[in-house]
Enzyme design. Structure first.
Site, PDB file in Angstrom:
ATOM      1  N   LYS A  95       0.863  -1.259   0.005  1.00  0.00           N
ATOM      2  CA  LYS A  95      -0.042   0.124  -0.090  1.00  0.00           C
ATOM      3  C   LYS A  95       0.724   1.356   0.066  1.00  0.00           C
ATOM      4  O   LYS A  95       2.113   1.080   0.317  1.00  0.00           O
ATOM      5  CB  LYS A  95      -1.131   0.144   1.150  1.00  0.00           C
ATOM      6  CG  LYS A  95      -0.204   0.125   2.620  1.00  0.00           C
ATOM      7  CD  LYS A  95       0.147   1.567   3.099  1.00  0.00           C
ATOM      8  CE  LYS A  95       0.798   1.527   4.308  1.00  0.00           C
ATOM      9  NZ  LYS A  95       1.643   2.730   4.693  1.00  0.00           N
TER      10      LYS A  95
ATOM     11  N   PRO B 135       9.128  -4.000  -0.225  1.00  0.00           N
ATOM     12  CA  PRO B 135      10.370  -3.634   0.784  1.00  0.00           C
ATOM     13  C   PRO B 135      10.091  -3.889   2.254  1.00  0.00           C
ATOM     14  O   PRO B 135       9.015  -3.685   2.524  1.00  0.00           O
ATOM     15  CB  PRO B 135      10.581  -2.168   0.217  1.00  0.00           C
ATOM     16  CG  PRO B 135       9.549  -1.705  -0.486  1.00  0.00           C
ATOM     17  CD  PRO B 135       8.922  -2.710  -0.968  1.00  0.00           C
TER      18      PRO B 135
ATOM     19  N   ALA C  71      10.288  -3.312   5.968  1.00  0.00           N
ATOM     20  CA  ALA C  71      10.447  -1.696   6.832  1.00  0.00           C
ATOM     21  C   ALA C  71      10.630  -0.638   6.067  1.00  0.00           C
ATOM     22  O   ALA C  71      11.594   0.417   5.980  1.00  0.00           O
ATOM     23  CB  ALA C  71      11.747  -1.744   7.548  1.00  0.00           C
TER      24      ALA C  71
ATOM     25  N   GLY D 255       7.665   1.239   4.466  1.00  0.00           N
ATOM     26  CA  GLY D 255       6.619   2.118   4.626  1.00  0.00           C
ATOM     27  C   GLY D 255       5.200   1.650   3.805  1.00  0.00           C
ATOM     28  O   GLY D 255       4.725   2.572   3.465  1.00  0.00           O
ATOM     29  N   MET D 256       5.390   0.485   3.125  1.00  0.00           N
ATOM     30  CA  MET D 256       4.428   0.059   2.283  1.00  0.00           C
ATOM     31  C   MET D 256       3.840  -1.319   2.729  1.00  0.00           C
ATOM     32  O   MET D 256       3.067  -1.885   1.873  1.00  0.00           O
ATOM     33  CB  MET D 256       5.107  -0.374   0.891  1.00  0.00           C
ATOM     34  CG  MET D 256       5.993   0.689   0.079  1.00  0.00           C
ATOM     35  SD  MET D 256       6.493   0.329  -1.500  1.00  0.00           S
ATOM     36  CE  MET D 256       4.948   0.724  -2.267  1.00  0.00           C
TER      37      MET D 256
ATOM     38  N   GLY E 160       4.622  -4.075   4.182  1.00  0.00           N
ATOM     39  CA  GLY E 160       5.068  -5.368   3.701  1.00  0.00           C
ATOM     40  C   GLY E 160       4.636  -6.599   4.882  1.00  0.00           C
ATOM     41  O   GLY E 160       4.263  -7.461   4.472  1.00  0.00           O
ATOM     42  N   GLY E 161       4.953  -6.299   6.201  1.00  0.00           N
ATOM     43  CA  GLY E 161       4.590  -7.113   7.242  1.00  0.00           C
ATOM     44  C   GLY E 161       3.219  -7.361   7.294  1.00  0.00           C
ATOM     45  O   GLY E 161       2.621  -8.317   7.527  1.00  0.00           O
ATOM     46  N   SER E 162       2.512  -6.124   7.053  1.00  0.00           N
ATOM     47  CA  SER E 162       0.818  -6.344   7.144  1.00  0.00           C
ATOM     48  C   SER E 162       0.388  -7.065   6.153  1.00  0.00           C
ATOM     49  O   SER E 162      -0.384  -7.821   6.223  1.00  0.00           O
ATOM     50  CB  SER E 162       0.254  -4.844   7.204  1.00  0.00           C
ATOM     51  OG  SER E 162       0.863  -4.018   7.927  1.00  0.00           O
TER      52      SER E 162
ATOM     53  N   ASP F 175      -2.569  -1.600   9.728  1.00  0.00           N
ATOM     54  CA  ASP F 175      -2.663  -1.558   8.065  1.00  0.00           C
ATOM     55  C   ASP F 175      -3.245  -2.982   7.672  1.00  0.00           C
ATOM     56  O   ASP F 175      -3.451  -2.973   6.309  1.00  0.00           O
ATOM     57  CB  ASP F 175      -1.244  -1.198   7.652  1.00  0.00           C
ATOM     58  CG  ASP F 175      -0.975   0.166   7.764  1.00  0.00           C
ATOM     59  OD1 ASP F 175      -1.586   0.598   8.262  1.00  0.00           O
ATOM     60  OD2 ASP F 175       0.577   0.119   7.732  1.00  0.00           O
TER      61      ASP F 175
HETATM   62  O1  C5P Z   1      -0.316  -1.052  14.238  1.00  0.00           O
HETATM   63  P1  C5P Z   1       1.117  -1.459  14.041  1.00  0.00           P
HETATM   64  O2  C5P Z   1       1.609  -2.593  14.801  1.00  0.00           O
HETATM   65  O3  C5P Z   1       1.687  -1.481  12.375  1.00  0.00           O
HETATM   66  O4  C5P Z   1       1.788  -0.152  14.365  1.00  0.00           O
HETATM   67  C1  C5P Z   1       3.528  -0.095  14.581  1.00  0.00           C
HETATM   68  C2  C5P Z   1       3.629   0.958  15.281  1.00  0.00           C
HETATM   69  O5  C5P Z   1       3.468   2.294  14.720  1.00  0.00           O
HETATM   70  C3  C5P Z   1       2.906   1.355  16.701  1.00  0.00           C
HETATM   71  O6  C5P Z   1       3.562   0.842  17.606  1.00  0.00           O
HETATM   72  C4  C5P Z   1       3.072   2.793  16.732  1.00  0.00           C
HETATM   73  O7  C5P Z   1       4.326   3.235  17.313  1.00  0.00           O
HETATM   74  C5  C5P Z   1       2.874   3.508  15.461  1.00  0.00           C
HETATM   75  N1  C5P Z   1       1.587   3.729  14.999  1.00  0.00           N
HETATM   76  C6  C5P Z   1       0.965   4.891  15.587  1.00  0.00           C
HETATM   77  N2  C5P Z   1      -0.271   5.106  15.108  1.00  0.00           N
HETATM   78  C7  C5P Z   1      -0.818   4.502  14.469  1.00  0.00           C
HETATM   79  C8  C5P Z   1      -0.334   3.467  13.738  1.00  0.00           C
HETATM   80  C9  C5P Z   1       1.055   2.992  14.227  1.00  0.00           C
HETATM   81  O8  C5P Z   1       1.692   5.563  16.443  1.00  0.00           O
HETATM   82  N3  C5P Z   1      -2.166   5.016  13.792  1.00  0.00           N
END
Ligand code: C5P
Length: 308
Positions: A12, A97, A99, A101-102, A104-106, A139
């Protein structure tokens, strides 16, 4: 039980990412427009006694294969909640990629949820799967649905966005990755003491999406995390400048970065911008992609790209 299942899941980008102040639970309220693009991970699932994962492809060595792996966590969560006692052997082929910002883990979490759901025939509805997805990460629900959608809450509450047309993007992969929590923390520091408005999606962006006009869309792209990502990875400002001077209609850091994405008019301009970015030596690699594309999908046997 089904013998094997392959799922394809897209990356994404956020066409807009409006971030509010920090919440007591450590997250930030968002208003974002997610857009799924044709850069994919493939998740292949076969029956096994235990849950395990192997990863191949782009930056595979940087993905943990223990209990921290989001695909493993997804399989374990689904088994727990549905009372399934079987395990699964997951194989992930990375195209997104790590880590970057796209999401990938999600994507891998969404792919594993869908693959295990099909393998174990749990009979969960899409809504129930989406609830589990939200527990795994902000995500992950979007990785299941794909397309173009508005995300609120921490990004997990989705409404489809009215969008017309297809867009061409150039994705510039950067060296290394950025930690999402670190980028959010840097944003909080940069904005300390400021009174922040409620996050919201702009009318300008929604109108641009309805018009299907890439020039209008380029003018409406925005990302509140961009200053924080550029502060932590200063080379990103140069990459953005290079893409724009190569003719891109607009360029933006993808989510928490360090991947940058450039909106271009058509496939021909995508090639020009890719060549210029590659020649600059400022990026690790480039990809030409299109969006929107559907979310996680089971792939017909024999049509999976590389995993067997
Ligand atoms: O939800 P996810 O595990 O992908 O989020 C990773 C980290 O990104 C969270 O632990 C938080 O530090 C940050 N985050 C946030 N606000 C969001 C989504 C993510 O601060 N709405």
């Amino acid at each position: 039980m089904t013998a094997e299942v392959t799922v394809r899941v897209p990356a994404k980008i956020n066409l807009e990412l409006s971030v509010g102040g920090p919440r007591p639970d450590g997250y930030h309220d968002l208003a974002t427009v997610f857009h799924a693009v044709s850069l994919v991970d493939e998740i292949h699932a076969t029956p096994a006694d235990e849950v395990s994962v192997e990863v191949e492809g782009l930056q595979a060595d940087q993905v943990p294969t223990d209990g921290r792996n989001l695909a493993v966590r997804a399989a374990v969560l689904l088994a727990e909640r549905t009372g399934v006692e079987a395990g699964v052997r997951l194989r992930i082929r990375k195209g997104i990629p790590v880590a970057g910002g796209m999401a990938g883990g999600s994507a891998d979490a969404a792919g594993a949820l869908l693959a295990c759901d099909a393998l174990w025939r749990t009979g969960l509805s899409r809504d129930e799967l989406s609830g589990l997805a939200a527990e795994l990460g902000s995500d992950v629900p979007f990785s299941l649905v794909g397309g173009t959608a508005i995300g609120t809450g921490r990004g997990e509450r989705l409404t489809p966005a009215l969008a017309r047309g297809e867009y061409h993007w150039v994705v510039a992969l950067a060296e290394g990755g950025l930690s999402t929590p670190r980028v959010y923390a840097r944003l909080d520091q940069l904005r300390a003491g400021r009174v922040l408005p409620e996050p919201e999606v702009s009318t300008r962006l929604m109108q641009a999406l309805r018009s299907g006009d890439p020039v209008a869309l380029a003018g409406a792209l925005s990302n509140d995390l961009q200053p924080a990502a550029c502060d932590l990875a200063p080379q990103l400002a140069r990459t953005l400048e290079l893409g724009r001077s190569a003719g891109a209609l607009g360029g933006i850091v993808s989510g928490s970065g360090p991947t940058t994405v450039f909106l271009v008019r058509d496939a021909e301009q995508a090639l020009d911008v890719s060549v210029a970015l590659t020649a600059s030596g400022a990026v690790r690699d480039v990809r030409r992609v299109r969006g929107p594309v559907p979310g996680a999908r089971v792939v017909e046997p024999g049509r999976a790209a590389g995993i067997r």
